[in-house]
Enzyme design. Structure first.
Site, PDB file in Angstrom:
ATOM      1  N   GLY A 169      21.463 -16.373 -11.897  1.00  0.00           N
ATOM      2  CA  GLY A 169      20.944 -16.553 -13.263  1.00  0.00           C
ATOM      3  C   GLY A 169      22.017 -17.000 -14.236  1.00  0.00           C
ATOM      4  N   GLY A 170      22.103 -16.280 -15.356  1.00  0.00           N
ATOM      5  CA  GLY A 170      23.070 -16.635 -16.397  1.00  0.00           C
ATOM      6  C   GLY A 170      24.504 -16.593 -15.897  1.00  0.00           C
ATOM      7  N   GLY A 404      34.340 -54.774  -8.744  1.00  0.00           N
ATOM      8  CA  GLY A 404      34.118 -53.925  -9.917  1.00  0.00           C
ATOM      9  C   GLY A 404      35.042 -52.720  -9.898  1.00  0.00           C
ATOM     10  N   ALA A 405      35.406 -52.284  -8.704  1.00  0.00           N
ATOM     11  CA  ALA A 405      36.269 -51.110  -8.600  1.00  0.00           C
ATOM     12  C   ALA A 405      37.646 -51.383  -9.213  1.00  0.00           C
ATOM     13  CB  ALA A 405      36.393 -50.677  -7.142  1.00  0.00           C
TER      14      ALA A 405
HETATM   15  C1  HXC Z   1      19.949  -4.964 -13.645  1.00  0.00           C
HETATM   16  C2  HXC Z   1      20.943  -5.248 -11.598  1.00  0.00           C
HETATM   17  C3  HXC Z   1      20.772  -6.644 -11.692  1.00  0.00           C
HETATM   18  C4  HXC Z   1      20.144  -7.164 -12.868  1.00  0.00           C
HETATM   19  C5  HXC Z   1      21.743  -6.214  -9.832  1.00  0.00           C
HETATM   20  N1  HXC Z   1      21.547  -5.035 -10.431  1.00  0.00           N
HETATM   21  N2  HXC Z   1      21.272  -7.201 -10.574  1.00  0.00           N
HETATM   22  N3  HXC Z   1      20.537  -4.416 -12.569  1.00  0.00           N
HETATM   23  N4  HXC Z   1      19.749  -6.272 -13.803  1.00  0.00           N
HETATM   24  N5  HXC Z   1      19.978  -8.471 -13.039  1.00  0.00           N
HETATM   25  C6  HXC Z   1      21.945  -3.703  -9.939  1.00  0.00           C
HETATM   26  C7  HXC Z   1      21.131  -3.244  -8.752  1.00  0.00           C
HETATM   27  O1  HXC Z   1      19.979  -2.624  -9.187  1.00  0.00           O
HETATM   28  C8  HXC Z   1      22.110  -2.290  -8.067  1.00  0.00           C
HETATM   29  O2  HXC Z   1      22.101  -1.080  -8.782  1.00  0.00           O
HETATM   30  C9  HXC Z   1      23.443  -2.925  -8.326  1.00  0.00           C
HETATM   31  O3  HXC Z   1      23.256  -3.811  -9.443  1.00  0.00           O
HETATM   32  C10 HXC Z   1      23.926  -3.748  -7.154  1.00  0.00           C
HETATM   33  O4  HXC Z   1      22.898  -4.657  -6.776  1.00  0.00           O
HETATM   34  P1  HXC Z   1      22.460  -4.862  -5.264  1.00  0.00           P
HETATM   35  O5  HXC Z   1      21.191  -5.637  -5.282  1.00  0.00           O
HETATM   36  O6  HXC Z   1      22.485  -3.565  -4.544  1.00  0.00           O
HETATM   37  O7  HXC Z   1      23.670  -5.722  -4.704  1.00  0.00           O
HETATM   38  P2  HXC Z   1      23.658  -6.940  -3.687  1.00  0.00           P
HETATM   39  O8  HXC Z   1      22.801  -6.603  -2.526  1.00  0.00           O
HETATM   40  O9  HXC Z   1      25.075  -7.265  -3.446  1.00  0.00           O
HETATM   41  O10 HXC Z   1      22.945  -8.158  -4.457  1.00  0.00           O
HETATM   42  C11 HXC Z   1      23.492  -8.657  -5.625  1.00  0.00           C
HETATM   43  C12 HXC Z   1      22.509  -9.656  -6.271  1.00  0.00           C
HETATM   44  C13 HXC Z   1      21.129  -8.979  -6.428  1.00  0.00           C
HETATM   45  C14 HXC Z   1      22.379 -10.904  -5.372  1.00  0.00           C
HETATM   46  C15 HXC Z   1      23.106 -10.090  -7.616  1.00  0.00           C
HETATM   47  O11 HXC Z   1      21.311  -7.701  -7.027  1.00  0.00           O
HETATM   48  C16 HXC Z   1      20.169  -9.762  -7.233  1.00  0.00           C
HETATM   49  O12 HXC Z   1      19.546 -10.724  -6.720  1.00  0.00           O
HETATM   50  N6  HXC Z   1      19.984  -9.358  -8.486  1.00  0.00           N
HETATM   51  C17 HXC Z   1      19.028  -9.970  -9.390  1.00  0.00           C
HETATM   52  C18 HXC Z   1      19.416 -11.351  -9.750  1.00  0.00           C
HETATM   53  C19 HXC Z   1      18.504 -11.947 -10.784  1.00  0.00           C
HETATM   54  O13 HXC Z   1      17.428 -12.464 -10.439  1.00  0.00           O
HETATM   55  N7  HXC Z   1      18.905 -11.796 -12.079  1.00  0.00           N
HETATM   56  C20 HXC Z   1      18.161 -12.267 -13.213  1.00  0.00           C
HETATM   57  C21 HXC Z   1      18.487 -13.710 -13.435  1.00  0.00           C
HETATM   58  S1  HXC Z   1      17.707 -14.367 -14.833  1.00  0.00           S
HETATM   59  P3  HXC Z   1      22.473   0.319  -8.104  1.00  0.00           P
HETATM   60  O14 HXC Z   1      22.146   1.329  -9.144  1.00  0.00           O
HETATM   61  O15 HXC Z   1      21.626   0.422  -6.885  1.00  0.00           O
HETATM   62  O16 HXC Z   1      23.927   0.253  -7.793  1.00  0.00           O
HETATM   63  C22 HXC Z   1      18.964 -14.730 -15.878  1.00  0.00           C
HETATM   64  C23 HXC Z   1      18.523 -15.465 -17.087  1.00  0.00           C
HETATM   65  C24 HXC Z   1      19.610 -16.274 -17.714  1.00  0.00           C
HETATM   66  O17 HXC Z   1      20.073 -14.409 -15.674  1.00  0.00           O
HETATM   67  C25 HXC Z   1      19.155 -17.604 -18.161  1.00  0.00           C
HETATM   68  C26 HXC Z   1      19.531 -18.718 -17.241  1.00  0.00           C
HETATM   69  C27 HXC Z   1      19.321 -20.089 -17.812  1.00  0.00           C
END
Ligand code: HXC
Length: 510
Positions: A169-170, A404-405
Site C-alpha cells: 500500500g502506502g 538518432g542515438a
Molecule cells: C494494521 C497491520 C497491518 C495494517 C500488518 N499489521 N499490516 N495492522 N494495519 N495495514 C499487523 C498484523 O495484524 C500483525 O499484528 C503484525 O502487523 C504483523 O503482520 P503479519 O501479517 O503477521 O506479518 P507478515 O505475515 O510478515 O505480513 C506482513 C504484510 C501483511 C505482508 C505487510 O501483514 C499484510 O498484507 N498486511 C496488510 C497490507 C495491506 O493491505 N495494507 C493496506 C494497504 S492500503 P500482530 O498483532 O499479530 O503482531 C494503503 C493505502 C495507501 O496503504 C494509499 C495507496 C495509494
C-alpha cells in the site's frame, strides 16, 4: 527531582521496546534489525536525535483504545552521515506491523517538512504494511499528506527509500515517489497488495518473493535501484551513496579529498576498444579507470544492462555517469535503457551533478516488441532529459554513435558542453553494411563493387573526423588521457550557468 529524571528514563526505555521483546526477537529471527538498530547503523555514532518518541494513536475502533505503544510504529529524527545532516524515519514492524495511523503520519510529515525547510536529504527505512486498517480513512488521509510532501520535496532534497521488510500500500507508493529505492534480498517485498489479495482477486497463486521480491524489482519491474544481502550491507551502502549527493538543489555536490592524481593516464585504455567493431568490451572498465580511486556507485546494475548509470568522483567531486554497455545487446538503446538513463539524467540535473556520458551505441533497437512497447515515447524521454539538462555535460564517444542515438547521447546539438571522441569513434547515420545496402541497392548483386563501396563508406564516415570537421566534436583525444581531459574540462565548467526559458514545468513524454 531524581524521581522525575528516572521516570523519563523509564518512559524512554518503554518506548524503545516498541512492540515488545517477543516481536523484537521475531524480527531478529528473520535476519532483520529493529527500526532503532537500523538508524544507528545508518547514522554517525551517537548522532541520532529522536523526535516524538511518546506520540500515540487516537483510534478508538476495534479495541484500539486498549492498545497504545509510545512512538506508534515509526521512529523519526535526524542525525549525521559523515558529519552531514540527514533526516530519517524508520518504520517499526513490531508495532502494528509498522502500519501508518494519523499520528504516525504526522511524525513523518514533521520530518519531511523539516528536511525540505532545512534542505537536507531524507531517508525512509520501510518495513510496514501500509495504512493502519483499524483507522480507515484517517490513515488514508495521513498517507495523502506524506505523498504530497514527497512530491514537494522532489527535486529539492534527495529522498532515499530502503525497503527492509514486507511493504504494501502506502509503504510502496511513498517510496515510489522518492529518488532511489533499495531493497534487502529475501527479507523485503514490495507490492500494492499482498499474495492473499492477489489470490482472491485474480486467482493467481504467487509467493511474496515472486510477487514483489528484490529479484523481481531489480530485474523486471525496475522499481528498485539495487538490492543488498542484509540490513547492515544496505545501510552501509546508503552512507556511501549519501557521500556522493548534494544536500539539496541549492548546493553543488560535496567535494571529498582524493589521493588519485587527476592527470593520471592509463595506457591500457588505448587497447580497450577491440579492432573488430562487432566485438564487445566492458565499458565499466573505462568508468572504473577514470573514477577517483576506481569508486563507482552503480544504480540499477541488473536492469537494462545495455546502459550503465551511477555516481563516481573526479578530482573529489561527484559526477553522474551514463554509458552504453557494448557487453549487453551491443549497447543498443531500447525502451528500458532509455527510461533508466532518462530518470538518472533528470536526477543529476535536479541536484547540480555534472553528467559524463560515454557513447558506444549502434542505434535504437528495431522490432515489433520495442515499437509496440512504446520505444518512440521511451526513447524520447532520454532525448528530452538530456536536452533540458543545464548541468555541465561532457561526452566521450569511444566507438559507435549511430543514427538518432548519436543525437540522444548528450550530443553537441543537445547543448553538450564538451564533446570528445576517441580516434576509434565512428559517428554516422548507420554502420557500413546497412548504409551500403540502402544507398547502393542497385549494385547489391555485384559483391566486388559492394565491398569497394563499403570500404569507401568506412573510410569516409566511420571515424570521428567528419563530426570534428563540423565542430560537433570539440577534440579527438587519446584514450589513455581520458581522465586527465575530463578533470580539466569539469574544472573549467564548474561555474557553468545556463537557464531554460521560464515555464511552470515541462511536459516530458511520460
Ligand atoms: C494494521 C497491520 C497491518 C495494517 C500488518 N499489521 N499490516 N495492522 N494495519 N495495514 C499487523 C498484523 O495484524 C500483525 O499484528 C503484525 O502487523 C504483523 O503482520 P503479519 O501479517 O503477521 O506479518 P507478515 O505475515 O510478515 O505480513 C506482513 C504484510 C501483511 C505482508 C505487510 O501483514 C499484510 O498484507 N498486511 C496488510 C497490507 C495491506 O493491505 N495494507 C493496506 C494497504 S492500503 P500482530 O498483532 O499479530 O503482531 C494503503 C493505502 C495507501 O496503504 C494509499 C495507496 C495509494
Amino acid at each position: 527531582m531524581k524521581d522525575i529524571l528516572a521516570r523519563l528514563d523509564e518512559r524512554r526505555e518503554q518506548a524503545r521496546l516498541g512492540g515488545g521483546q517477543k516481536r523484537i526477537d521475531a524480527q531478529h529471527a528473520k535476519g532483520k534489525l529493529t527500526a532503532r538498530e537500523r538508524i544507528e547503523m545508518l547514522l554517525d555514532r551517537d548522532s541520532f536525535e529522536e523526535f516524538d518518541m511518546f506520540v500515540q494513536h487516537r483510534c478508538t475502533d476495534f479495541g484500539m483504545e486498549q492498545e497504545h505503544v509510545p512512538g506508534d510504529g515509526v521512529v523519526t529524527g535526524w542525525g549525521t552521515v559523515n558529519g552531514r545532516t540527514v533526516y530519517v524515519f524508520a518504520k517499526d514492524f513490531t508495532v502494528f506491523g509498522g502500519s501508518l495511523s494519523e499520528e504516525h503520519a504526522k511524525k513523518i510529515t514533521k520530518i519531511q517538512d523539516m528536511a525540505i525547510k532545512n534542505r537536507a536529504p531524507i531517508v525512509g527505512l520501510f518495513d510496514a504494511g501500509g495504512a493502519r486498517i483499524q483507522e480507515g480513512v484517517a490513515a488514508l488521509g495521513g498517507y495523502g499528506e506524506v505523498f504530497q510532501r514527497n512530491v514537494l520535496a522532489s527535486g529539492v532534497i534527495p529522498q532515499i527509500s530502503v525497503i527492509m521488510g514486507p511493504c504494501a500500500g502506502g509503504d510502496v507508493y511513498s517510496p515510489a515517489m522518492t529518488d532511489f529505492i533499495f531493497m534487502v534480498r529475501e527479507t523485503s517485498y514490495m507490492f500494492v497488495t499482498g499474495p492473499d489479495v492477489v489470490k482472491t482477486v485474480t486467482n493467481e497463486t504467487v509467493t511474496a518473493e515472486e510477487l514483489g521480491g528484490a529479484h523481481v524489482h531489480t530485474t523486471r519491474s525496475s522499481i528498485a535501484d539495487r538490492a543488498y544481502e542484509n540490513d547492515v550491507e544496505a545501510l552501509l551502502q546508503m552512507r556511501r551513496l549519501i557521500d556522493f549527493l548534494p544536500a539539496s538543489n541549492l548546493e553543488t555536490p560535496p567535494r571529498l579529498p582524493s589521493f588519485d592524481d587527476p592527470d593520471r593516464i592509463d595506457l591500457s585504455l588505448d587497447t580497450l576498444v577491440p579492432d573488430n567493431p562487432n566485438k564487445p568490451y566492458d565499458i565499466k572498465e573505462l568508468i572504473n579507470k577514470i573514477a577517483d580511486e576506481g569508486d563507482f556507485f552503480e544504480i540499477q546494475e541488473t536492469h537494462a544492462r545495455n546502459i550503465v548509470i551511477g555516481f563516481a568522483r573526479i578530482e573529489g567531486t561527484t559526477v553522474g555517469v551514463v554509458a552504453n554497455q557494448p557487453l549487453a545487446l551491443a549497447g543498443v538503446l531500447d525502451s528500458d535503457a532509455s527510461r533508466k538513463a532518462a530518470r538518472f539524467v533528470r536526477f543529476c540535473d535536479c541536484f547540480n551533478v555534472p553528467i559524463v556520458t560515454f557513447v558506444d551505441v549502434p542505434g535504437f533497437l528495431p522490432g515489433t516488441a520495442q515499437e509496440y512497447g512504446g520505444l518512440i515515447k521511451h526513447g524520447a524521454k532520454l532525448l528530452f532529459a538530456y536536452a533540458e539538462a543545464t548541468v555541465p555535460k561532457v561526452t566521450v564517444i569511444t566507438r559507435k554513435a549511430f543514427g538518432g542515438a548519436y543525437d540522444v547521447m548528450a550530443s553537441k546539438h543537445l547543448r553538450g558542453d564538451i564533446n570528445l571522441a576517441w580516434p576509434t569513434a565512428q559517428i554516422a547515420v548507420m554502420g557500413a553494411k546497412g548504409a551500403v545496402e540502402i544507398i547502393y541497392r542497385r549494385e547489391l548483386g555485384d559483391a566486388q563493387k559492394i565491398a569497394q563501396r563499403t570500404k569507401e563508406y568506412e573510410d569516409r564516415f566511420l571515424s570521428p573526423f567528419v563530426a570534428a570537421e563540423r565542430g560537433y566534436i570539440d577534440e579527438v583525444i587519446m584514450p589513455h588521457a581520458t581522465r586527465k581531459r575530463l578533470s580539466r574540462v569539469l574544472a573549467m565548467l564548474r561555474n557553468k550557468k545556463l537557464e531554460n526559458p521560464w515555464k511552470k514545468h515541462d511536459n516530458i513524454p511520460l
